[in-house]
Design an enzyme around this catalytic site. Structure first.
Site, mmCIF file in Angstrom:
data_model
loop_
_atom_site.group_PDB
_atom_site.id
_atom_site.type_symbol
_atom_site.label_atom_id
_atom_site.label_comp_id
_atom_site.label_asym_id
_atom_site.label_seq_id
_atom_site.Cartn_x
_atom_site.Cartn_y
_atom_site.Cartn_z
ATOM 1 N N ASP A 16 0.859 -1.175 0.000
ATOM 2 C CA ASP A 16 0.000 0.000 0.000
ATOM 3 C C ASP A 16 0.907 1.241 0.000
ATOM 4 O OD1 ASP A 16 -1.646 2.130 0.668
ATOM 5 O OD2 ASP A 16 -2.649 1.087 2.314
ATOM 6 N N ILE A 17 0.740 2.093 -0.976
ATOM 7 C CA ILE A 17 1.609 3.273 -1.127
ATOM 8 C C ILE A 17 1.539 4.184 0.105
ATOM 9 C CG2 ILE A 17 -0.087 4.751 -2.325
ATOM 10 C CD1 ILE A 17 3.401 4.522 -3.668
ATOM 11 N N ASP A 40 -5.308 7.857 -5.178
ATOM 12 C CA ASP A 40 -5.619 9.245 -4.817
ATOM 13 C C ASP A 40 -6.495 9.287 -3.559
ATOM 14 O OD1 ASP A 40 -5.656 11.947 -5.138
ATOM 15 O OD2 ASP A 40 -6.937 11.989 -6.930
ATOM 16 N N SER A 123 -1.713 5.298 -13.895
ATOM 17 C CA SER A 123 -2.629 5.139 -15.037
ATOM 18 C C SER A 123 -3.197 3.736 -15.248
ATOM 19 C CB SER A 123 -1.975 5.585 -16.367
ATOM 20 O OG SER A 123 -1.975 6.987 -16.496
ATOM 21 N N GLY A 125 -5.120 1.890 -13.300
ATOM 22 C CA GLY A 125 -6.390 1.591 -12.646
ATOM 23 C C GLY A 125 -7.525 2.228 -13.437
HETATM 24 N N1 AR6 Z 1 -1.321 1.578 -3.022
HETATM 25 C C1 AR6 Z 1 -0.688 1.221 -4.162
HETATM 26 N N2 AR6 Z 1 -1.345 1.016 -5.327
HETATM 27 C C2 AR6 Z 1 -2.692 1.175 -5.326
HETATM 28 C C3 AR6 Z 1 -3.425 1.567 -4.173
HETATM 29 C C4 AR6 Z 1 -2.671 1.762 -2.974
HETATM 30 N N3 AR6 Z 1 -3.265 2.126 -1.842
HETATM 31 N N4 AR6 Z 1 -4.746 1.658 -4.516
HETATM 32 C C5 AR6 Z 1 -4.834 1.343 -5.831
HETATM 33 N N5 AR6 Z 1 -3.609 1.039 -6.330
HETATM 34 P P1 AR6 Z 1 -5.658 4.391 -9.889
HETATM 35 P P2 AR6 Z 1 -5.005 5.871 -12.363
HETATM 36 C C6 AR6 Z 1 -3.212 0.670 -7.717
HETATM 37 O O1 AR6 Z 1 -7.041 4.118 -10.381
HETATM 38 O O2 AR6 Z 1 -5.263 4.684 -13.203
HETATM 39 C C7 AR6 Z 1 -8.335 8.397 -9.283
HETATM 40 O O3 AR6 Z 1 -9.716 8.472 -9.039
HETATM 41 C C8 AR6 Z 1 -4.274 0.201 -8.660
HETATM 42 O O4 AR6 Z 1 -4.474 -1.194 -8.497
HETATM 43 O O5 AR6 Z 1 -5.472 4.774 -8.461
HETATM 44 O O6 AR6 Z 1 -3.786 6.707 -12.630
HETATM 45 C C9 AR6 Z 1 -7.720 9.746 -9.601
HETATM 46 O O7 AR6 Z 1 -8.359 10.811 -8.925
HETATM 47 C C10 AR6 Z 1 -3.685 0.532 -10.027
HETATM 48 O O8 AR6 Z 1 -2.814 -0.496 -10.471
HETATM 49 O O9 AR6 Z 1 -4.940 5.551 -10.781
HETATM 50 C C11 AR6 Z 1 -7.886 9.847 -11.086
HETATM 51 O O10 AR6 Z 1 -9.162 10.341 -11.423
HETATM 52 C C12 AR6 Z 1 -2.829 1.751 -9.759
HETATM 53 O O11 AR6 Z 1 -2.732 1.854 -8.333
HETATM 54 C C13 AR6 Z 1 -7.748 8.426 -11.567
HETATM 55 O O12 AR6 Z 1 -8.140 7.609 -10.450
HETATM 56 C C14 AR6 Z 1 -3.392 3.055 -10.318
HETATM 57 O O13 AR6 Z 1 -4.806 3.069 -10.190
HETATM 58 C C15 AR6 Z 1 -6.333 8.075 -11.939
HETATM 59 O O14 AR6 Z 1 -6.304 6.789 -12.486
#
Ligand code: AR6
Length: 176
Positions: A16-17, A40, A123, A125
């Site tokens: 978890d980041i 985020d 990007s 997720g």
């Molecule tokens: N720690 C590490 N990785 C994580 C965590 C965590 N706690 N939670 C999710 N991931 P995303 P994006 C992973 O959707 O695609 C937001 O609503 C997840 O499994 O967080 O850049 C923003 O406000 C995935 O592999 O980011 C933007 O609107 C990765 O982190 C939008 O999402 C990125 O997933 C950005 O989308």
């Protein structure tokens, strides 16, 4: 998995980041910088309202750019907010924009004297970037940065779930 590049270390971990003890952690934000889901949401929940206040003051962030705030209640001293591209079909400059996001976070980190930084997989997720392609860009950008003139000692990718970690490990083995 961990490899040494010049004086620095590139490491891959599952986790978890928000729990990272690096000097800085990176947020995969959106252009408004007003919070969201995924990484985020987790960062703002764990870090508290001060981070959001600073983000609002910053006004926003273009795709591929980066903005720095304090870490609020997090262990990390700083949060570097970046905006990755929304993946459409790979023909809309997505790869360059994703590379810029990583590169600009690293440059901003260096300018603040950050020695250790943790990235999520930007990007991949909500923004739907295919994981293996994104991993190649993320890792190549980190490797290139560590090969250059830099004081950064540790770049850690924190992958969410074992499957994502395995993809990053497979790509890193191919690249080195
Ligand atoms: N720690 C590490 N990785 C994580 C965590 C965590 N706690 N939670 C999710 N991931 P995303 P994006 C992973 O959707 O695609 C937001 O609503 C997840 O499994 O967080 O850049 C923003 O406000 C995935 O592999 O980011 C933007 O609107 C990765 O982190 C939008 O999402 C990125 O997933 C950005 O989308």
């Amino acid at each position: 998995m961990e490899i040494k590049i010049n004086k620095g270390i590139l490491s891959l971990a599952e986790g978890d980041i928000t729990k990272q003890d690096t000097d800085a952690i990176v947020n995969a934000a959106n252009k408004s910088l007003r919070g969201g889901g995924g990484v985020d949401g987790a960062i703002h929940r764990a870090g508290g309202p001060k981070i959001l206040e600073e983000c609002i003051r910053a006004g926003g962030c273009e795709t591929g750019e980066a903005v720095i705030t304090t870490g609020g209640n997090l262990k990390a001293k700083y949060v570097i907010h970046t905006v990755g591209p929304v993946y459409r079909d790979g023909l809309h400059n997505e790869s360059k924009l994703l590379e810029n996001a990583y590169k600009n976070c690293l440059k901003l980190a260096s300018s603040k004297g950050v020695k250790s930084i943790a990235f999520p997989s930007i990007s991949t997720g909500a923004y739907r970037y295919p994981l293996e392609e994104a991993a190649e860009i993320a890792l190549n950008t980190a490797i290139t940065y560590l090969k250059g003139q830099t004081d950064i000692e540790l770049i850690r990718f924190v992958l969410f779930g074992q499957k994502a970690l395995e993809v990053y490990e497979k790509v890193l083995k191919r690249l080195i």
